[in-house]
Design a protein around this motif. Structure first.
Motif, short mmCIF file in Angstrom:
data_model
loop_
_atom_site.label_atom_id
_atom_site.label_comp_id
_atom_site.label_asym_id
_atom_site.label_seq_id
_atom_site.Cartn_x
_atom_site.Cartn_y
_atom_site.Cartn_z
N ARG A 1 40.25 44.51 42.79
CA ARG A 1 38.68 43.68 43.76
C ARG A 1 38.60 43.12 42.03
NH1 ARG A 1 34.52 44.83 47.67
NH2 ARG A 1 36.25 45.77 48.84
N GLY A 2 37.54 41.97 41.67
CA GLY A 2 37.04 41.12 41.17
C GLY A 2 36.29 40.20 41.87
N THR A 3 35.32 39.55 41.36
CA THR A 3 35.12 37.83 41.28
C THR A 3 35.42 37.32 40.59
OG1 THR A 3 32.83 39.81 41.07
CG2 THR A 3 32.68 36.95 41.56
N VAL A 4 35.84 36.36 40.91
CA VAL A 4 36.34 34.98 40.68
C VAL A 4 35.56 34.48 39.27
CG1 VAL A 4 36.74 32.33 41.01
CG2 VAL A 4 38.16 34.56 42.37
N ILE A 5 35.43 33.76 38.30
CA ILE A 5 34.52 33.43 37.03
C ILE A 5 34.56 31.88 37.60
CG2 ILE A 5 33.45 33.53 35.25
CD1 ILE A 5 33.04 36.25 36.84
#
Length: 93
Positions: free
Chosen positions: A41-45
């Motif tokens: 899981r991650g955040t789009v930069i």
């Protein structure tokens, strides 16, 4: 919120900041570094503009799920990021 980077991905590429690995189980057991799983899981930069007839559907700030071995690890300004194709992203959370 997503941190601003001075890198713009090309075509359908996306830069993702991976979420931190779990430190404890739900029962309170501390997980050692050798047993931690790679986050999925991650955040789009940042996101590229997309291909000619296929615009990118994710945008900066979206939280996404991706495959365990998706992407290539890169460092930008001392921070660890993943760069991957949009097709490696499984879902927007």
């Amino acid at each position: 919120m997503a941190k601003k980077v001075n890198v713009t991905p090309l075509h359908d590429r996306v830069i993702v900041k991976a979420a931190a690995a779990e430190e404890k189980t739900s029962g309170g057991i501390i997980i050692p570094d050798t047993a931690k799983e790679k986050p999925q899981r991650g955040t789009v930069i940042a996101a590229g503009p997309g291909k000619k007839d296929e615009p990118v559907t994710v945008k900066s700030g979206d939280t996404v799920l991706y495959g365990k071995y998706a992407g290539t690890e890169i460092q930008i300004d001392g921070e660890e990021y993943l760069i991957m194709r949009e097709s490696d992203i499984l879902a927007i959370v």
